[in-house]
Design a protein around this motif. Structure first.
Motif, mmCIF file in Angstrom:
data_model
loop_
_atom_site.group_PDB
_atom_site.id
_atom_site.type_symbol
_atom_site.label_atom_id
_atom_site.label_comp_id
_atom_site.label_asym_id
_atom_site.label_seq_id
_atom_site.Cartn_x
_atom_site.Cartn_y
_atom_site.Cartn_z
ATOM 1 N N GLN A 347 0.856 -1.196 0.000
ATOM 2 C CA GLN A 347 0.000 0.000 0.000
ATOM 3 C C GLN A 347 0.893 1.248 0.000
ATOM 4 O O GLN A 347 1.854 1.352 0.761
ATOM 5 C CB GLN A 347 -0.902 0.016 1.237
ATOM 6 C CG GLN A 347 -1.800 -1.206 1.377
ATOM 7 C CD GLN A 347 -2.965 -1.216 0.394
ATOM 8 O OE1 GLN A 347 -3.428 -0.166 -0.035
ATOM 9 N NE2 GLN A 347 -3.438 -2.406 0.048
ATOM 10 N N LEU A 348 0.574 2.194 -0.872
ATOM 11 C CA LEU A 348 1.399 3.392 -1.030
ATOM 12 C C LEU A 348 0.849 4.559 -0.233
ATOM 13 O O LEU A 348 -0.352 4.624 0.069
ATOM 14 C CB LEU A 348 1.485 3.778 -2.512
ATOM 15 C CG LEU A 348 2.056 2.706 -3.449
ATOM 16 C CD1 LEU A 348 2.121 3.248 -4.875
ATOM 17 C CD2 LEU A 348 3.432 2.245 -3.001
ATOM 18 N N ASP A 349 1.737 5.507 0.090
ATOM 19 C CA ASP A 349 1.319 6.720 0.802
ATOM 20 C C ASP A 349 0.355 7.535 -0.052
ATOM 21 O O ASP A 349 0.463 7.561 -1.290
ATOM 22 C CB ASP A 349 2.537 7.583 1.140
ATOM 23 C CG ASP A 349 3.418 6.956 2.208
ATOM 24 O OD1 ASP A 349 2.920 6.081 2.940
ATOM 25 O OD2 ASP A 349 4.607 7.339 2.286
ATOM 26 N N GLU A 350 -0.572 8.221 0.629
ATOM 27 C CA GLU A 350 -1.541 9.057 -0.075
ATOM 28 C C GLU A 350 -0.849 10.108 -0.931
ATOM 29 O O GLU A 350 -1.287 10.392 -2.054
ATOM 30 C CB GLU A 350 -2.480 9.732 0.929
ATOM 31 C CG GLU A 350 -3.428 8.785 1.632
ATOM 32 C CD GLU A 350 -4.383 8.093 0.678
ATOM 33 O OE1 GLU A 350 -4.903 8.756 -0.244
ATOM 34 O OE2 GLU A 350 -4.595 6.871 0.838
ATOM 35 N N ASP A 351 0.216 10.686 -0.419
ATOM 36 C CA ASP A 351 0.923 11.734 -1.172
ATOM 37 C C ASP A 351 1.460 11.191 -2.494
ATOM 38 O O ASP A 351 1.384 11.860 -3.531
ATOM 39 C CB ASP A 351 2.081 12.312 -0.342
ATOM 40 C CG ASP A 351 1.585 13.219 0.772
ATOM 41 O OD1 ASP A 351 0.387 13.573 0.742
ATOM 42 O OD2 ASP A 351 2.387 13.558 1.661
ATOM 43 N N ILE A 352 2.016 9.979 -2.460
ATOM 44 C CA ILE A 352 2.565 9.376 -3.679
ATOM 45 C C ILE A 352 1.451 9.107 -4.677
ATOM 46 O O ILE A 352 1.556 9.428 -5.865
ATOM 47 C CB ILE A 352 3.323 8.075 -3.336
ATOM 48 C CG1 ILE A 352 4.584 8.387 -2.521
ATOM 49 C CG2 ILE A 352 3.689 7.313 -4.618
ATOM 50 C CD1 ILE A 352 5.307 7.154 -2.013
ATOM 51 N N LYS A 353 0.344 8.522 -4.199
ATOM 52 C CA LYS A 353 -0.779 8.208 -5.087
ATOM 53 C C LYS A 353 -1.338 9.473 -5.736
ATOM 54 O O LYS A 353 -1.589 9.507 -6.948
ATOM 55 C CB LYS A 353 -1.886 7.489 -4.296
ATOM 56 C CG LYS A 353 -1.479 6.107 -3.803
ATOM 57 C CD LYS A 353 -2.645 5.350 -3.202
ATOM 58 C CE LYS A 353 -3.092 5.929 -1.877
ATOM 59 N NZ LYS A 353 -4.133 5.087 -1.239
#
Length: 442
Positions: A347-353
């Protein structure tokens, strides 16, 4: 008789459900009002697909409950995907709601409203398969176009999507039922039919053993009064040569297709439980563009899916720049409860997404600008949707744009125009993404 207002949220498929319910309410003797403050009861027909849609639905329910608290309205009923998905939570968390019903209860909406207005507090959740695929409608779109829902539910089971849990397995309407409704809509003045389903291209496979979208489109095209047919939600692996031929050769079919690709990298698509890869998608797009001159391609992508690497994201950017889609939407991945993807590693960080989604849209803005410049000075047939009284301009669409999804066409005309009228226009510029044209007849 009591007055009822319907607040419709979400996709065109949900809009069709709302229109069927409005017809049932009128048949039962209720008066329908477009002004919530004039209503005795407000129905909030919700979407529950992604976090933003859920937030909008909850905010709308809370606003309706506040109107009830202030004595403006008497009752609040919640229907649609959010109520189907969170049947145990809504009335517990928002006790001001008087009725919460699942999609299988849509056919009983008149009786439900009657009971609520008589003082009952109720929750009704019959089988989602009780949702009728047919029914008369009260159209809420402008009278010259309408959505035509040809199937319900989905059996694709993409790992990020809760629709199969909410709406059930894919089930097509019968061929005769769809054609009959298309004929009735045309008799009532609808000129543009927009075919929708969770997976439009799968139409007929459950009933007839083979996909029959191309047959259906060909039959609808024979109906007097139908001037345009538009296709949304077409999965790439189900686009047949027969469908391509129909789009290419049938004059009434818009040279426009919406294909939700979601990604191009084979590994990411596999984790999404979707088919294909970059090579197969490029081959399909090449074939379609060769066979259908002037084709407008719309798609959507998801960035930041669990495990998406920087290299896979770069591949997606390169794919978009290579294909140069005409219309494109991009969403940062949103983990949904009870879906396999929400439990995946990586699962990726919201900022990256969000940054990746922003990068995609910035790239698409450059592509759109390049395409827009090439259109200046050309002529297009434009259908008038409505008159913008604030700016004293007509607003419409060309074949390149689906209503409420794509861009508008701003029409300058000294001649008075009517909604549904099609006029030949010269492209003179763009206002952000909206095309600016002048009536060539003036």
């Amino acid at each position: 008789m009591s007055k009822i207002a319907m607040i419709g949220l979400g996709c065109p498929k949900n809009q069709v459900d709302a229109e069927v319910m409005l017809s049932l309410l009128i048949e039962a003797g209720f008066e329908i009002t477009g002004d919530t403050e004039d209503a005795d009861l407000v129905i909030v027909n919700t979407c529950g697909f992604i976090n933003d849609a859920k937030k909008e639905a909850i905010d709308t329910i809370l606003s309706a409950c506040e109107m009830k608290k202030e004595g403006i309205i008497r009752k609040v009923v919640v229907t649609g995907c959010l109520s189907e998905r969170y049947k145990d939570e809504i009335m517990k968390e928002i006790p001001e709601v008087d009725g919460c019903v699942g999609i299988g209860a849509n056919g009983e909406i008149a009786e439900i409203c009657k009971r609520v207005l008589e003082g009952e507090k109720l929750a009704e959740f019959p089988s989602k398969y009780n949702l009728s695929l047919d029914g008369d409608r009260v159209l809420t779109a402008p009278s010259h176009y309408a959505y035509l829902k040809i199937a319900e539910g989905c059996s694709n089971c993409c790992t990020y999507c809760a629709i199969p849990k909410i709406r059930g397995k894919f089930r097509s309407r019968t061929f005769a039922s769809v054609v009959l409704e298309a004929s009735e809509l045309a008799k009532n003045g609808v000129k543009e039919l927009i075919l929708v389903a969770q997976d439009t291209t799968k139409y007929g496979t459950d009933l007839y053993g083979v996909p029959r979208l191309s047959d259906l489109v060909s039959e609808i095209a024979k109906i007097d009064g139908v001037e345009k047919i538009r296709l949304l939600y077409c999965y790439p692996e189900s686009i047949t040569d027969e469908l391509i031929e129909v789009i290419a050769n049938e004059e009434k079919v818009c040279k426009y297709i919406d294909i939700p690709l979601q990604h191009c990298n084979g590994e990411v698509l596999k984790r999404m439980n979707r088919k294909g890869d970059k090579e197969s998608l490029l081959a399909l797009i090449k074939k379609m563009r060769e066979k259908i001159p002037g084709l407008v391609l719309r798609t959507t992508f998801i960035t930041g899916f669990p495990g998406e690497t920087e290299e896979q994201f770069t591949e997606l950017c390169e794919f978009i720049n290579e294909v140069k889609f005409d219309r494109l939407g991009c969403f940062a991945y949103s983990p949904e409860e009870d879906t396999p993807a929400a439990k995946m590693d990586g699962q990726l960080d919201e900022d990256i997404k969000n940054k990746r989604a922003e990068t995609i849209m910035n790239e698409q803005m450059l592509i759109m600008d390049e395409k827009q410049q090439k259109l200046i000075g050309t002529y297009l047939d434009v259908t008038v949707d409505y008159f913008d009284e604030d700016n004293l301009l007509y607003m419409g669409r060309s074949y390149m744009d689906a209503p409420e999804i794509d861009t508008n066409v701003i029409i300058s005309s000294e001649e008075e125009l009517a909604p549904g009228q099609t006029v030949k226009c010269k492209v003179i510029g763009f206002d952000d993404f909206d095309m600016v044209v002048e009536n060539a007849k003036c």
